[in-house]
Design a protein around this motif. Structure first.
Motif, PDB file in Angstrom:
ATOM      1  N   SER A 155       0.813  -1.122  -0.022  1.00  0.00           N
ATOM      2  CA  SER A 155       0.025  -0.140  -0.018  1.00  0.00           C
ATOM      3  C   SER A 155       0.906   1.158   0.078  1.00  0.00           C
ATOM      4  CB  SER A 155      -0.995  -0.051   1.176  1.00  0.00           C
ATOM      5  OG  SER A 155      -0.204   0.291   2.494  1.00  0.00           O
ATOM      6  N   ILE A 156       0.413   2.502   0.014  1.00  0.00           N
ATOM      7  CA  ILE A 156       1.126   3.493   0.073  1.00  0.00           C
ATOM      8  C   ILE A 156       1.392   3.599   1.433  1.00  0.00           C
ATOM      9  CG2 ILE A 156      -0.331   4.756  -1.744  1.00  0.00           C
ATOM     10  CD1 ILE A 156      -1.686   6.379   0.427  1.00  0.00           C
ATOM     11  N   HIS A 157       2.380   4.681   1.769  1.00  0.00           N
ATOM     12  CA  HIS A 157       2.868   4.842   3.240  1.00  0.00           C
ATOM     13  C   HIS A 157       1.676   5.438   4.063  1.00  0.00           C
ATOM     14  CE1 HIS A 157       5.948   5.900   6.116  1.00  0.00           C
ATOM     15  NE2 HIS A 157       5.412   6.704   6.386  1.00  0.00           N
ATOM     16  N   GLY A 158       1.649   4.719   5.221  1.00  0.00           N
ATOM     17  CA  GLY A 158       0.944   5.248   6.329  1.00  0.00           C
ATOM     18  C   GLY A 158      -0.666   4.658   6.128  1.00  0.00           C
ATOM     19  N   TRP A 159      -0.874   3.828   5.444  1.00  0.00           N
ATOM     20  CA  TRP A 159      -2.188   3.108   5.194  1.00  0.00           C
ATOM     21  C   TRP A 159      -2.572   2.199   6.399  1.00  0.00           C
ATOM     22  CZ3 TRP A 159      -3.792  -1.911   4.804  1.00  0.00           C
ATOM     23  CH2 TRP A 159      -5.246  -1.895   4.259  1.00  0.00           C
ATOM     24  N   LEU A 167       2.064  -0.866  -8.228  1.00  0.00           N
ATOM     25  CA  LEU A 167       2.858  -2.158  -8.123  1.00  0.00           C
ATOM     26  C   LEU A 167       3.741  -2.141  -6.702  1.00  0.00           C
ATOM     27  CD1 LEU A 167       4.549  -2.198 -11.361  1.00  0.00           C
ATOM     28  CD2 LEU A 167       2.435  -3.471 -10.934  1.00  0.00           C
ATOM     29  N   PRO A 168       3.939  -3.327  -6.323  1.00  0.00           N
ATOM     30  CA  PRO A 168       4.843  -3.205  -5.122  1.00  0.00           C
ATOM     31  C   PRO A 168       6.134  -2.730  -5.366  1.00  0.00           C
ATOM     32  CG  PRO A 168       3.906  -5.374  -5.528  1.00  0.00           C
ATOM     33  CD  PRO A 168       3.564  -4.753  -6.569  1.00  0.00           C
ATOM     34  N   LYS A 169       6.618  -1.728  -4.614  1.00  0.00           N
ATOM     35  CA  LYS A 169       7.941  -0.918  -4.519  1.00  0.00           C
ATOM     36  C   LYS A 169       9.104  -1.894  -4.666  1.00  0.00           C
ATOM     37  CE  LYS A 169       9.869   3.422  -3.231  1.00  0.00           C
ATOM     38  NZ  LYS A 169       9.984   4.619  -2.423  1.00  0.00           N
ATOM     39  N   LEU A 170       9.368  -2.682  -5.737  1.00  0.00           N
ATOM     40  CA  LEU A 170      10.306  -3.810  -5.609  1.00  0.00           C
ATOM     41  C   LEU A 170      10.930  -3.957  -7.201  1.00  0.00           C
ATOM     42  CD1 LEU A 170       8.494  -6.435  -3.856  1.00  0.00           C
ATOM     43  CD2 LEU A 170      10.555  -5.183  -2.921  1.00  0.00           C
ATOM     44  N   HIS A 171      12.265  -4.209  -7.319  1.00  0.00           N
ATOM     45  CA  HIS A 171      12.840  -4.666  -8.634  1.00  0.00           C
ATOM     46  C   HIS A 171      12.003  -5.391  -9.113  1.00  0.00           C
ATOM     47  CE1 HIS A 171      15.485  -6.346 -11.482  1.00  0.00           C
ATOM     48  NE2 HIS A 171      16.045  -5.317 -11.627  1.00  0.00           N
ATOM     49  N   LYS A 172      11.647  -5.742 -10.458  1.00  0.00           N
ATOM     50  CA  LYS A 172      10.649  -6.378 -11.173  1.00  0.00           C
ATOM     51  C   LYS A 172      10.918  -7.868 -11.053  1.00  0.00           C
ATOM     52  CE  LYS A 172      13.281  -6.283 -15.707  1.00  0.00           C
ATOM     53  NZ  LYS A 172      13.274  -5.715 -17.045  1.00  0.00           N
ATOM     54  N   ALA A 174       9.256  -5.736   2.592  1.00  0.00           N
ATOM     55  CA  ALA A 174       9.988  -6.474   1.580  1.00  0.00           C
ATOM     56  C   ALA A 174      11.004  -5.430   0.883  1.00  0.00           C
ATOM     57  CB  ALA A 174       8.964  -7.050   0.538  1.00  0.00           C
ATOM     58  N   ASP A 175      10.662  -4.363   0.693  1.00  0.00           N
ATOM     59  CA  ASP A 175      11.433  -3.446  -0.314  1.00  0.00           C
ATOM     60  C   ASP A 175      12.594  -2.942   0.666  1.00  0.00           C
ATOM     61  OD1 ASP A 175       8.619  -2.283   0.667  1.00  0.00           O
ATOM     62  OD2 ASP A 175       9.449  -0.455   0.576  1.00  0.00           O
ATOM     63  N   TRP A 176      12.592  -2.815   1.816  1.00  0.00           N
ATOM     64  CA  TRP A 176      13.698  -2.558   2.888  1.00  0.00           C
ATOM     65  C   TRP A 176      14.583  -3.988   2.906  1.00  0.00           C
ATOM     66  CZ3 TRP A 176      15.691   2.016   5.289  1.00  0.00           C
ATOM     67  CH2 TRP A 176      15.112   3.076   4.929  1.00  0.00           C
ATOM     68  N   LEU A 177      13.969  -5.213   2.800  1.00  0.00           N
ATOM     69  CA  LEU A 177      14.741  -6.407   2.836  1.00  0.00           C
ATOM     70  C   LEU A 177      15.517  -6.506   1.638  1.00  0.00           C
ATOM     71  CD1 LEU A 177      15.363  -9.419   3.802  1.00  0.00           C
ATOM     72  CD2 LEU A 177      13.016  -9.961   2.713  1.00  0.00           C
ATOM     73  N   GLU A 178      14.686  -6.016   0.317  1.00  0.00           N
ATOM     74  CA  GLU A 178      15.562  -6.100  -0.920  1.00  0.00           C
ATOM     75  C   GLU A 178      16.890  -5.163  -0.909  1.00  0.00           C
ATOM     76  OE1 GLU A 178      13.868  -5.653  -5.370  1.00  0.00           O
ATOM     77  OE2 GLU A 178      13.925  -3.746  -4.249  1.00  0.00           O
ATOM     78  N   GLN A 179      16.697  -4.128  -0.140  1.00  0.00           N
ATOM     79  CA  GLN A 179      18.037  -3.353   0.004  1.00  0.00           C
ATOM     80  C   GLN A 179      19.187  -4.043   0.790  1.00  0.00           C
ATOM     81  OE1 GLN A 179      18.138  -0.253  -1.769  1.00  0.00           O
ATOM     82  NE2 GLN A 179      20.471  -0.895  -1.158  1.00  0.00           N
ATOM     83  N   ARG A 236       5.931 -25.615   9.720  1.00  0.00           N
ATOM     84  CA  ARG A 236       6.217 -25.701  10.884  1.00  0.00           C
ATOM     85  C   ARG A 236       4.844 -24.869  11.730  1.00  0.00           C
ATOM     86  NH1 ARG A 236      10.812 -26.386   9.028  1.00  0.00           N
ATOM     87  NH2 ARG A 236      12.456 -27.813  10.074  1.00  0.00           N
ATOM     88  N   GLY A 237       3.967 -24.584  11.023  1.00  0.00           N
ATOM     89  CA  GLY A 237       2.803 -23.823  11.201  1.00  0.00           C
ATOM     90  C   GLY A 237       2.479 -22.421  11.437  1.00  0.00           C
ATOM     91  N   MET A 238       3.318 -21.625  10.766  1.00  0.00           N
ATOM     92  CA  MET A 238       3.504 -20.414  10.910  1.00  0.00           C
ATOM     93  C   MET A 238       3.038 -19.701   9.642  1.00  0.00           C
ATOM     94  SD  MET A 238       6.865 -19.405  13.166  1.00  0.00           S
ATOM     95  CE  MET A 238       6.302 -17.747  13.269  1.00  0.00           C
ATOM     96  N   HIS A 239       2.060 -18.600   9.906  1.00  0.00           N
ATOM     97  CA  HIS A 239       1.645 -17.880   8.461  1.00  0.00           C
ATOM     98  C   HIS A 239       2.777 -17.053   8.403  1.00  0.00           C
ATOM     99  CE1 HIS A 239      -2.604 -18.846   9.044  1.00  0.00           C
ATOM    100  NE2 HIS A 239      -2.600 -18.288  10.114  1.00  0.00           N
ATOM    101  N   VAL A 240       3.040 -16.399   7.376  1.00  0.00           N
ATOM    102  CA  VAL A 240       4.010 -15.571   7.022  1.00  0.00           C
ATOM    103  C   VAL A 240       3.658 -14.314   6.004  1.00  0.00           C
ATOM    104  CG1 VAL A 240       6.326 -15.301   5.531  1.00  0.00           C
ATOM    105  CG2 VAL A 240       5.834 -17.479   6.729  1.00  0.00           C
ATOM    106  N   ILE A 241       4.022 -13.138   6.539  1.00  0.00           N
ATOM    107  CA  ILE A 241       3.359 -11.940   5.759  1.00  0.00           C
ATOM    108  C   ILE A 241       4.497 -10.992   5.535  1.00  0.00           C
ATOM    109  CG2 ILE A 241       2.015 -10.004   6.090  1.00  0.00           C
ATOM    110  CD1 ILE A 241       0.273 -11.488   8.027  1.00  0.00           C
ATOM    111  N   PHE A 242       4.455 -10.761   4.224  1.00  0.00           N
ATOM    112  CA  PHE A 242       5.427  -9.600   3.869  1.00  0.00           C
ATOM    113  C   PHE A 242       4.494  -8.240   3.539  1.00  0.00           C
ATOM    114  CE2 PHE A 242       8.009 -13.015   2.690  1.00  0.00           C
ATOM    115  CZ  PHE A 242       9.218 -12.627   2.566  1.00  0.00           C
ATOM    116  N   THR A 243       5.051  -7.231   4.317  1.00  0.00           N
ATOM    117  CA  THR A 243       4.694  -5.832   3.801  1.00  0.00           C
ATOM    118  C   THR A 243       5.290  -5.131   2.858  1.00  0.00           C
ATOM    119  OG1 THR A 243       5.767  -4.363   5.618  1.00  0.00           O
ATOM    120  CG2 THR A 243       3.569  -5.555   6.305  1.00  0.00           C
ATOM    121  N   ALA A 244       4.855  -4.422   1.956  1.00  0.00           N
ATOM    122  CA  ALA A 244       5.688  -3.391   1.114  1.00  0.00           C
ATOM    123  C   ALA A 244       5.046  -2.149   0.811  1.00  0.00           C
ATOM    124  CB  ALA A 244       5.757  -4.348  -0.211  1.00  0.00           C
ATOM    125  N   HIS A 245       5.691  -1.283   0.467  1.00  0.00           N
ATOM    126  CA  HIS A 245       5.002  -0.011  -0.182  1.00  0.00           C
ATOM    127  C   HIS A 245       4.713  -0.311  -1.560  1.00  0.00           C
ATOM    128  CE1 HIS A 245       7.846   1.107   3.301  1.00  0.00           C
ATOM    129  NE2 HIS A 245       6.811   2.194   3.633  1.00  0.00           N
TER     130      HIS A 245
END
Length: 252
Positions: free
Chosen positions: A22-26, A164-169, A88-93, A137-146
């Motif tokens: 989403s956009i920042h602050g949503w 689009l997610p703010k990530l490299h294609k 996710a976008d800061w993880l990419e960095q 092992r039974g855990m949900h996994v969520i990535f947030t992204a701008h």
């Protein structure tokens, strides 16, 4: 035991692999924090005001990979039910920085012939594989992204802008293929015509601040889901959780 004995009879409830952008602050971090027994893995400094357990801010790629591996080693020892990678976008960095350190370069593009991006892609694939270990092992996994607005060159007609997610294609493609759900959070927007001088009309956008989640791909955004979700939902997590399949060890 033969292969016929390993046939899965039908639908199996498994923890979800979810991307919400989403956009920042949503409010994507707040929305994610309402999942079952969550733990944040922060790659950006922005969730201090959320009442939810969290690792300290990760500033290098290897440390967050280690955290994912430790979470997946024995889920029963820590009791967390949802891992939130924020974002996710800061993880990419962090991933790119690690590639640059290994290559002794200042920018991932300096590796030449896409070698830097190739290595980053392989490392991200290993990260997603580790996330699959959490799910096993039974855990949900969520990535947030701008989100970002980019021009889409349609092969069937004119080009147009879309969210689009703010990530490299390459990162974006891997993440969206991996995910069970890709959700786009936005504010509800209404338009009206405003009469201008010389008989011309102008379209004016208005809104009340209502937050909604788009769950199905449309020209204006990328999204998908495997839960049979309505095309548009409110940002109320209680509404969303009604569609989550019950898990043996969780009440999501």
């Amino acid at each position: 035991m033969g292969l016929l004995d390993s046939i899965i009879p039908g639908r199996v409830a498994r923890p979800r692999r979810t991307v919400i952008y989403s956009i920042h602050g949503w409010g994507k971090s707040t929305w994610s924090s309402q999942w079952y027994r969550p733990i944040f893995l922060p790659t950006e400094d922005g969730n201090a005001d959320i009442d939810c357990p969290s690792f300290p801010l990760f500033t290098d790629y290897n440390t967050i990979m280690q955290a994912v591996m430790e979470l997946g080693h024995d889920q029963s020892s820590h009791g967390f039910g949802t891992a939130i990678i924020d974002s996710a976008d800061w993880l990419e960095q962090l991933n790119w920085n690690d590639v640059c350190n290994k290559k002794g370069i200042s920018s991932i593009a300096d590796a030449g012939f896409n070698k830097g991006y190739d290595l980053a892609e392989r490392q991200f694939m290993r990260f997603l594989k580790a996330c699959n270990g959490l799910r096993d092992r039974g855990m949900h996994v969520i990535f947030t992204a701008h989100c970002d607005i980019k021009r889409f060159d349609s092969p069937e007609g004119e080009s147009y802008d879309r969210y689009l997610p703010k990530l490299h294609k390459r990162t974006s493609a891997l993440l969206q293929e991996w995910a069970d759900e890709v959700l786009f959070g936005q504010y509800k927007v209404y338009t009206r015509k405003s009469e201008e001088s010389f008989g011309r009309d102008r379209t004016v956008a208005t809104g009340s601040g209502e937050r909604v989640i788009k769950t199905v791909e449309r020209p204006g955004w990328q999204a998908k889901n495997r839960l049979g979700l309505p095309e548009e939902m409110t940002a109320d997590f209680k509404e969303y959780m009604q569609y989550l399949p019950p898990l043996p060890s969780q009440v999501a």
